[in-house]
Design a protein around this motif. Structure first.
Motif, PDB file in Angstrom:
ATOM      1  N   VAL A 185       6.764  17.292  -6.839  1.00 12.58           N
ATOM      2  CA  VAL A 185       7.861  17.009  -5.962  1.00 12.58           C
ATOM      3  C   VAL A 185       7.446  17.604  -4.762  1.00 12.58           C
ATOM      4  N   ASN A 186       7.857  17.194  -3.505  1.00 11.78           N
ATOM      5  CA  ASN A 186       7.456  17.653  -2.163  1.00 11.78           C
ATOM      6  C   ASN A 186       8.536  19.044  -1.998  1.00 11.78           C
ATOM      7  N   GLN A 187       7.803  20.106  -2.432  1.00 10.26           N
ATOM      8  CA  GLN A 187       8.609  21.415  -2.469  1.00 10.26           C
ATOM      9  C   GLN A 187       8.920  21.851  -1.217  1.00 10.26           C
ATOM     10  N   GLY A 188       8.268  21.311  -0.133  1.00  6.56           N
ATOM     11  CA  GLY A 188       8.381  21.710   1.577  1.00  6.56           C
ATOM     12  C   GLY A 188       9.936  21.210   1.796  1.00  6.56           C
ATOM     13  N   TYR A 189      10.477  20.521   1.087  1.00  7.40           N
ATOM     14  CA  TYR A 189      11.977  19.830   1.435  1.00  7.40           C
ATOM     15  C   TYR A 189      12.984  20.853   0.475  1.00  7.40           C
ATOM     16  N   GLU A 190      12.583  21.842  -0.295  1.00  7.36           N
ATOM     17  CA  GLU A 190      13.507  22.573  -1.076  1.00  7.36           C
ATOM     18  C   GLU A 190      14.997  22.962  -0.199  1.00  7.36           C
ATOM     19  N   LEU A 200       0.738  -1.083  -0.224  1.00  6.43           N
ATOM     20  CA  LEU A 200      -0.090   0.106   0.047  1.00  6.43           C
ATOM     21  C   LEU A 200       0.835   1.462   0.072  1.00  6.43           C
ATOM     22  N   ASP A 201       1.206   1.691  -1.149  1.00 10.61           N
ATOM     23  CA  ASP A 201       2.045   2.848  -1.423  1.00 10.61           C
ATOM     24  C   ASP A 201       1.340   4.048  -1.198  1.00 10.61           C
ATOM     25  N   GLY A 202       1.680   5.140  -0.285  1.00 12.93           N
ATOM     26  CA  GLY A 202       0.915   6.458  -0.315  1.00 12.93           C
ATOM     27  C   GLY A 202       0.238   6.285   1.185  1.00 12.93           C
ATOM     28  N   SER A 203       0.563   5.490   1.894  1.00 17.19           N
ATOM     29  CA  SER A 203      -0.164   4.938   3.088  1.00 17.19           C
ATOM     30  C   SER A 203      -0.230   5.982   4.125  1.00 17.19           C
ATOM     31  N   SER A 204       0.533   7.060   3.924  1.00 18.83           N
ATOM     32  CA  SER A 204       0.201   8.333   4.960  1.00 18.83           C
ATOM     33  C   SER A 204      -0.985   9.173   4.398  1.00 18.83           C
ATOM     34  N   ASN A 205      -1.647   8.779   3.285  1.00 22.52           N
ATOM     35  CA  ASN A 205      -2.849   9.259   2.743  1.00 22.52           C
ATOM     36  C   ASN A 205      -3.988   8.374   3.032  1.00 22.52           C
ATOM     37  N   ARG A 249       1.929  19.509  -9.209  1.00 25.80           N
ATOM     38  CA  ARG A 249       0.830  18.552  -9.037  1.00 25.80           C
ATOM     39  C   ARG A 249       1.536  17.603  -7.635  1.00 25.80           C
ATOM     40  N   TYR A 250       1.262  17.659  -6.642  1.00 26.64           N
ATOM     41  CA  TYR A 250       1.817  16.666  -5.660  1.00 26.64           C
ATOM     42  C   TYR A 250       0.781  16.131  -4.700  1.00 26.64           C
ATOM     43  N   ILE A 251       0.603  14.785  -4.916  1.00 25.67           N
ATOM     44  CA  ILE A 251      -0.449  14.147  -4.016  1.00 25.67           C
ATOM     45  C   ILE A 251       0.298  13.572  -2.688  1.00 25.67           C
ATOM     46  N   SER A 276       1.167  10.474  -2.929  1.00 17.39           N
ATOM     47  CA  SER A 276       0.970   8.825  -3.040  1.00 17.39           C
ATOM     48  C   SER A 276       1.896   8.839  -4.446  1.00 17.39           C
ATOM     49  N   MET A 277       2.719   8.035  -4.485  1.00 12.72           N
ATOM     50  CA  MET A 277       3.731   7.986  -5.600  1.00 12.72           C
ATOM     51  C   MET A 277       2.886   7.362  -6.713  1.00 12.72           C
ATOM     52  N   VAL A 278       2.143   6.327  -6.604  1.00 10.91           N
ATOM     53  CA  VAL A 278       1.473   5.698  -7.623  1.00 10.91           C
ATOM     54  C   VAL A 278       0.440   6.778  -8.365  1.00 10.91           C
ATOM     55  N   GLY A 284      17.382   9.943   0.144  1.00  4.56           N
ATOM     56  CA  GLY A 284      15.877  10.279  -0.142  1.00  4.56           C
ATOM     57  C   GLY A 284      15.308   9.008   0.495  1.00  4.56           C
ATOM     58  N   LYS A 285      14.044   9.091  -0.071  1.00  6.04           N
ATOM     59  CA  LYS A 285      12.886   7.982   0.949  1.00  6.04           C
ATOM     60  C   LYS A 285      12.695   6.938   0.200  1.00  6.04           C
ATOM     61  N   LEU A 286      12.803   6.666  -1.151  1.00  4.04           N
ATOM     62  CA  LEU A 286      12.062   5.787  -1.757  1.00  4.04           C
ATOM     63  C   LEU A 286      12.894   4.807  -2.062  1.00  4.04           C
ATOM     64  N   TYR A 317      11.012  -1.656  -4.672  1.00  7.59           N
ATOM     65  CA  TYR A 317       9.460  -1.857  -4.316  1.00  7.59           C
ATOM     66  C   TYR A 317       8.692  -0.804  -5.323  1.00  7.59           C
ATOM     67  N   GLU A 318       9.577   0.637  -5.511  1.00  6.37           N
ATOM     68  CA  GLU A 318       9.126   1.714  -6.262  1.00  6.37           C
ATOM     69  C   GLU A 318       9.645   2.084  -7.243  1.00  6.37           C
ATOM     70  N   GLY A 319      10.895   2.345  -7.323  1.00  2.19           N
ATOM     71  CA  GLY A 319      11.932   2.791  -8.267  1.00  2.19           C
ATOM     72  C   GLY A 319      11.776   2.026  -9.557  1.00  2.19           C
ATOM     73  N   ILE A 341       6.974  15.174 -14.889  1.00  5.68           N
ATOM     74  CA  ILE A 341       8.179  14.305 -14.054  1.00  5.68           C
ATOM     75  C   ILE A 341       7.642  14.055 -12.547  1.00  5.68           C
ATOM     76  N   TYR A 342       8.112  13.195 -12.111  1.00  4.34           N
ATOM     77  CA  TYR A 342       7.881  13.054 -10.547  1.00  4.34           C
ATOM     78  C   TYR A 342       9.455  12.744 -10.023  1.00  4.34           C
ATOM     79  N   LEU A 343       9.498  13.790  -8.983  1.00  2.00           N
ATOM     80  CA  LEU A 343      11.098  13.551  -8.326  1.00  2.00           C
ATOM     81  C   LEU A 343      10.991  13.365  -7.014  1.00  2.00           C
ATOM     82  N   TYR A 344      11.861  12.480  -6.415  1.00  2.98           N
ATOM     83  CA  TYR A 344      12.176  12.464  -4.890  1.00  2.98           C
ATOM     84  C   TYR A 344      13.519  12.535  -4.751  1.00  2.98           C
ATOM     85  N   PRO A 345      14.342  13.944  -4.790  1.00  3.13           N
ATOM     86  CA  PRO A 345      15.661  13.738  -5.006  1.00  3.13           C
ATOM     87  C   PRO A 345      16.372  13.330  -3.634  1.00  3.13           C
TER      88      PRO A 345
END
Ligand code: FDP
Length: 345
Positions: A215-220, A123-128, A247-249, A251-253, A280-282, A286-288, A265-269
């Motif tokens: 991207v999670n811009q909060g981590y800039e 269950l990816d994006g489980s924090s959602n 656009r950033y939900i 939930s990677m999927v 990074g986190k991913l 299982y995801e990449g 593009i989706y990025l998680y640097p």
């Protein structure tokens, strides 16, 4: 005038589609076909649970006993167990590994070991989950490397280049299964009325012209100079190109799915926020790798900032990786900025 009568001769179920794909491989034994079909069943079962998500409040909290006398589990734990149980006895798999489990998941000794290896993020994006936002399941299928008997860790630690098939289920406004077995990417939508996945998105190609960046811009503040410059570029700050919409939900999927259809593009640097996770986190396995495989099959690309995610030799089951996935042109641009500003090349 709009014709509302459905043309039933054009309805293609996932089973028919997988079988037809198999026919183009005369040497195929049908095991992969069955395995993909098992995963479609997984999707239906998890979807039926995710749509009841909010009812957990009524039916009982995590750890308590519900009215049927069953222990109430968190959805991600439940999804993890379901995938394992639906696949451990079929004779199709040699070994499994899950994002939720520390070690490999062996096939019980009383069942026959098969020739494939299944890696999954249940269950990816489980924090959602608690907020009724789209979540998903990701799967990756390899051929075993070991010859016989129980599969082992080495069977799981394969490069994405060796993937036989990969895909995801997305539990959103509707449930979809999107997969590739190396001949393009195909999407199916679950028709809840008939309980079947029907082909709705044949041969998906990522649009040439990108629309979104995610991207999670909060981590800039924790990004490297190369990543910051790349995101400036995506925003059109250099004045060369019009910026993309963000656009950033989270939930990677779901973020990947939107960008696959719309272009982007989706990025998680890598970031310096948590020294424990410098990459990074991913997770690569299982995801990449599975999403990178789908991106390539749809005409896109992937990178860890230096090389395709599909070319990285995994060293551990839970290895993390910086990740850039989406339109080829943007992934190449990311590599260019990282080369220039971070690697000094
Ligand atoms: P989550 O932890 O909720 O399971 O897999 C990890 C993941 O979600 C991705 O699906 C998602 O894109 C990302 O993490 C979100 O992480 P941030 O909250 O750090 O942005």
């Amino acid at each position: 005038m709009f014709n509302q009568t459905p043309d039933h001769t054009k309805i293609i179920t996932i089973e028919r589609h997988i079988l037809e794909e198999q026919r183009s491989y005369p040497e195929a034994t049908g095991v992969l076909t069955q395995l993909l079909y098992d995963l479609a069943l997984v999707g239906k079962v998890i979807a039926s649970q995710t749509t009841r998500g909010g009812l957990a409040e009524i039916l009982g909290r995590e750890g308590s006993i519900n009215i049927q006398g069953e222990e109430v589990m968190k959805l991600d734990v439940l999804a993890d167990r379901m995938i394992k149980r639906l696949n451990d006895h079929t004779g199709r798999l040699a070994v499994m590994a899950s994002e939720e489990q520390e070690d490999i998941i062996p096939i019980p000794e009383n069942y026959k070991a098969g020739k494939y290896v299944l890696l999954y993020d249940p269950l990816d994006g489980s924090s959602n989950i608690d907020y009724n936002v789209s979540i998903g399941t990701i799967f990756a299928i390899y051929r075993r490397k070991s010859k016989e008997g129980a599969g082992n860790l080495e069977d799981c630690l394969q490069k994405g280049r060796h993937l036989v098939a990969a895909g995801y289920l997305i539990y959103g406004a509707s449930t979809m299964l999107v997969y590739s077995s190396g001949t393009g990417v195909h999407g199916f939508t679950l028709d809840p009325g008939v309980g079947e996945f029907l082909l709705t998105h044949a041969n998906i190609r990522m649009p040439e012209k990108p629309k979104y960046y995610s991207v999670n811009q909060g981590y800039e503040q924790y990004w490297s100079t190369g990543v910051k410059r790349f995101v400036d570029y995506l925003q059109g700050k250099d004045g060369v190109k019009k910026g993309l919409s963000l656009r950033y939900i989270g939930s990677m999927v779901a973020d990947f799915h939107r960008n696959l259809l719309a272009g982007g593009i989706y990025l998680y640097p890598a970031n310096t926020k948590d020294p424990k996770y410098p990459h990074g986190k991913l997770r690569l396995l299982y995801e990449g790798a599975p999403l990178a495989f789908l991106a390539e099959q749809a005409g896109g690309a992937s990178s860890d900032g230096r090389q395709s995610l599909l070319d990285i030799q995994p060293r551990g089951l839970h290895q993390r990786t910086p990740l850039y996935i989406g339109s080829r042109e943007l992934v190449e641009k990311a590599e260019e900025f990282i080369r220039e500003y971070d690697l000094g090349e």
